[in-house]
Design a protein around this motif. Structure first.
Motif, PDB file in Angstrom:
ATOM      1  N   PHE A   1      78.507 -47.715  23.178  1.00  0.00           N
ATOM      2  CA  PHE A   1      78.569 -47.740  24.646  1.00  0.00           C
ATOM      3  C   PHE A   1      79.797 -48.499  25.160  1.00  0.00           C
ATOM      4  CE2 PHE A   1      73.699 -47.197  24.684  1.00  0.00           C
ATOM      5  CZ  PHE A   1      73.821 -45.818  24.855  1.00  0.00           C
ATOM      6  N   TYR A   2      80.133 -49.598  24.477  1.00  0.00           N
ATOM      7  CA  TYR A   2      81.310 -50.343  24.949  1.00  0.00           C
ATOM      8  C   TYR A   2      82.537 -49.427  24.991  1.00  0.00           C
ATOM      9  CZ  TYR A   2      85.366 -53.181  25.384  1.00  0.00           C
ATOM     10  OH  TYR A   2      86.563 -53.658  25.838  1.00  0.00           O
ATOM     11  N   SER A   3      82.779 -48.740  23.896  1.00  0.00           N
ATOM     12  CA  SER A   3      83.986 -47.900  23.823  1.00  0.00           C
ATOM     13  C   SER A   3      83.913 -46.706  24.767  1.00  0.00           C
ATOM     14  CB  SER A   3      84.190 -47.400  22.386  1.00  0.00           C
ATOM     15  OG  SER A   3      84.468 -48.490  21.529  1.00  0.00           O
ATOM     16  N   ILE A   4      82.755 -46.105  24.862  1.00  0.00           N
ATOM     17  CA  ILE A   4      82.590 -44.930  25.724  1.00  0.00           C
ATOM     18  C   ILE A   4      82.753 -45.321  27.199  1.00  0.00           C
ATOM     19  CG2 ILE A   4      80.936 -43.185  26.513  1.00  0.00           C
ATOM     20  CD1 ILE A   4      82.155 -42.606  23.743  1.00  0.00           C
TER      21      ILE A   4
ATOM     22  N   ALA B   1      92.970 -50.276  22.067  1.00  0.00           N
ATOM     23  CA  ALA B   1      92.344 -48.959  21.977  1.00  0.00           C
ATOM     24  C   ALA B   1      92.494 -48.332  20.588  1.00  0.00           C
ATOM     25  CB  ALA B   1      92.921 -48.023  23.037  1.00  0.00           C
ATOM     26  N   ASP B   2      93.520 -48.721  19.857  1.00  0.00           N
ATOM     27  CA  ASP B   2      93.771 -48.086  18.561  1.00  0.00           C
ATOM     28  C   ASP B   2      93.078 -48.777  17.385  1.00  0.00           C
ATOM     29  OD1 ASP B   2      95.310 -46.181  19.776  1.00  0.00           O
ATOM     30  OD2 ASP B   2      97.174 -47.334  19.542  1.00  0.00           O
ATOM     31  N   SER B   3      92.492 -49.932  17.640  1.00  0.00           N
ATOM     32  CA  SER B   3      91.865 -50.635  16.523  1.00  0.00           C
ATOM     33  C   SER B   3      90.519 -49.997  16.179  1.00  0.00           C
ATOM     34  CB  SER B   3      91.674 -52.115  16.869  1.00  0.00           C
ATOM     35  OG  SER B   3      90.819 -52.265  17.984  1.00  0.00           O
ATOM     36  N   ASP B   4      90.180 -50.036  14.900  1.00  0.00           N
ATOM     37  CA  ASP B   4      88.861 -49.577  14.458  1.00  0.00           C
ATOM     38  C   ASP B   4      87.834 -50.575  14.996  1.00  0.00           C
ATOM     39  OD1 ASP B   4      86.472 -49.265  12.847  1.00  0.00           O
ATOM     40  OD2 ASP B   4      87.675 -48.111  11.426  1.00  0.00           O
TER      41      ASP B   4
ATOM     42  N   GLN C   1      80.668 -48.330   8.586  1.00  0.00           N
ATOM     43  CA  GLN C   1      81.750 -47.427   8.166  1.00  0.00           C
ATOM     44  C   GLN C   1      81.808 -46.169   9.040  1.00  0.00           C
ATOM     45  OE1 GLN C   1      84.114 -48.428   6.179  1.00  0.00           O
ATOM     46  NE2 GLN C   1      82.922 -50.306   5.879  1.00  0.00           N
ATOM     47  N   LYS C   2      80.685 -45.782   9.606  1.00  0.00           N
ATOM     48  CA  LYS C   2      80.629 -44.532  10.367  1.00  0.00           C
ATOM     49  C   LYS C   2      80.961 -44.676  11.846  1.00  0.00           C
ATOM     50  CE  LYS C   2      77.142 -41.640   8.033  1.00  0.00           C
ATOM     51  NZ  LYS C   2      75.707 -41.368   7.988  1.00  0.00           N
ATOM     52  N   ILE C   3      80.710 -45.836  12.413  1.00  0.00           N
ATOM     53  CA  ILE C   3      80.661 -45.950  13.869  1.00  0.00           C
ATOM     54  C   ILE C   3      81.997 -45.594  14.551  1.00  0.00           C
ATOM     55  CG2 ILE C   3      80.917 -48.496  13.749  1.00  0.00           C
ATOM     56  CD1 ILE C   3      78.940 -46.519  16.430  1.00  0.00           C
TER      57      ILE C   3
END
Lengths: 322, 322
Positions: free
Chosen positions: A292-295, A122-125, A159-161
């Motif tokens: 979407f994956y993260s959300i 969860a903490d990885s960029d 860089q933004k995502i």
């Protein structure tokens, strides 16, 4: 080695430039490749792509595979037998192999010319997770072989995502909790999306719901919904609709209009509302599934919690012979 | 015009030969195209293919589409707006369009360079149905552009397949009746297959079960089953497994072994038992879905009959605005 360095190295080793990119994996790792298939099928004029579940690739190897092909194989644990075998047969055919895994002892690495040990958790960029790395690989391949007009815009999006996702997760926190409360006793979900995100509709169905929650689920392409699937729509059946930013949004909007009229259990996750449109129009659609994956991870965690069914629970995977 | 004549005509009109084939349709017509996608992805060394649900093709047109592309569009009624639009945008880009429909007044024909008005109905020879015609079209394209070593074997298969189906339907008659009796009260089915037949696993789920029976359903690729979906397997959940002849049979057999151990409601439709192996080994796999479509029609008729839910019943399709 960096993504750019790996691709330029491979490109220089080919006779006529990289001619095709095969994306080969199983389950969740295959889901991570779908945006790259969509990207190349949409943007490339020369480079060819193919997406394969590993065992089908092994048993029905495409005749096109050759010394100028790149085969990207991804396996989280790195020892999925059919994925390892896929890398092996690719190498036997003389293709260039790129392997992605979270396990530095992975069997996959034995047949991998260029390994990527990716970050996870969860903490990885997210730009260091496999979905984004694979996307960067194919964008680099396109740029090196035939040029990609929106290369800088894409790099800017990468860089933004993660920042967009961090804010998006905060926004959906309360509604993911409400979702879990409302749908805790459901036994089946249909997951709709389109474009680059269709792979994640599939992924949320087969990984998050079927595998991790033992719930029935199926993906439906928003464009296909009106050509069969929509006949099951009623006030009792739950639908999750992931609405994309970009060219295929019209397809998702059409599904939403219908669902709002004929369904009653509809959860919408909207990339526009989540601020994805701060990424340039020319490339924004390719970032929908990363978002979407993260959300949707927030949603599945709330669902697992309220159902007292931890996401790690398995009855077969890694427990019995198959 | 014959399939061979149409393709040679197009081929002569291109600058450098046919370079790609886009297969574009919706729902059941898209299902009819999947075997052709599988065939070209497996057999071609130069010709490129892409399979699109029509509205995605329209909204996210592939950059590769050009004057040397062939776009095959299929619409049974011939007036599906997004399919008609797909043919239109293909022509605007200068591509060669082939349109298949059962309706000689179809709007699709307006944007079709080469029309095929196909036969339909239980009494028609399957070689005159869209799935086989599209397969013949792409086999012809492969043969004309780069040569296809098993062209004669394929042609021979086309002549044989209807006879195999006629015998197969007799064989499954009683067991389709028993299937319907046993599963009449089920509300969800998972449909498994692999290779050329995965499209028909999707098709049986979305058309035969969701659209025509208002039953919940989802396709699962036999190779993907072990990477998520199999966690829903239990003694209560029904599975229909279509076992292919040919290279991907091993994937279906692996699924069968698991299902036989952990599931209790498993219906197997086996192309080997149905005599498909009288078609030559080199091409047999491409005929699996042609067989399965017709055989599964027997199953769905029995199910519709016992459930008192005629296959033509719709609540939305063609009845409400969408």
């Amino acid at each position: 080695m960096s993504v750019a360095k790996v691709i330029s190295t491979i490109h220089e080793q080919t006779e006529n430039g990289i001619s095709e990119v095969y994306l080969v994996a199983c389950g969740g790792s295959l889901v991570d490749m779908y945006p790259s298939k969509y990207f190349l099928e949409s943007e490339a004029q020369k480079v060819v792509t193919g997406l394969y579940t590993a065992n089908e690739f092994v048993h029905a190897l495409p005749k096109r595979l050759n010394k100028d092909s790149v085969v990207i194989v991804c396996s989280h644990g790195g020892n999925t037998p059919e994925s390892v075998e896929a890398a092996k047969v690719a190498k036997q055919r003389g293709a260039h192999t790129i392997g992605l895994t979270h396990n530095k002892e992975a069997g996959l690495l034995k047949y991998t010319d260029h390994p990527f040990l990716y970050e996870w958790g969860a903490d990885s960029d997210v730009k260091n997770n496999p979905m984004a790395i694979i996307l960067e690989l194919v964008v680099e391949i396109l740029n090196v072989t035939e040029g990609y007009a929106h290369y800088e815009a894409f790099k800017n999006g990468i860089q933004k995502i993660n920042g967009i996702i961090v804010e998006g997760k905060k926004l959906v926190g309360p509604r993911a909790k409400a979702f879990a409360e409302k749908y805790r006793s459901e036994e089946l979900f249909y997951i709709l999306s389109s474009g680059a995100s269709f792979g994640h509709a599939y992924g949320f169905a087969i990984c998050s719901l079927m595998e991790m929650q033992w719930l029935n689920a199926a993906p439906i392409h928003s464009g296909e919904y009106f050509h069969g699937p929509f006949e099951v729509t009623d006030k009792e059946t739950p639908f999750i609709l992931m609405m994309n930013e970009g060219r295929t949004r019209a397809l998702d909007e059409r599904a939403l209009t219908f669902l709002n009229k004929y369904a009653a259990k509809v959860e919408v996750v909207d990339a526009k509302e989540l601020g994805l449109n701060t990424i340039a129009d020319e490339v924004v659609e390719f970032f929908n599934p990363v978002l979407f994956y993260s959300i949707l991870c927030v949603y599945r965690e709330e669902l697992a919690d309220i159902r007292n069914h931890p996401l790690e629970t398995r009855r077969y995977m890694g427990k019995v012979a198959y």
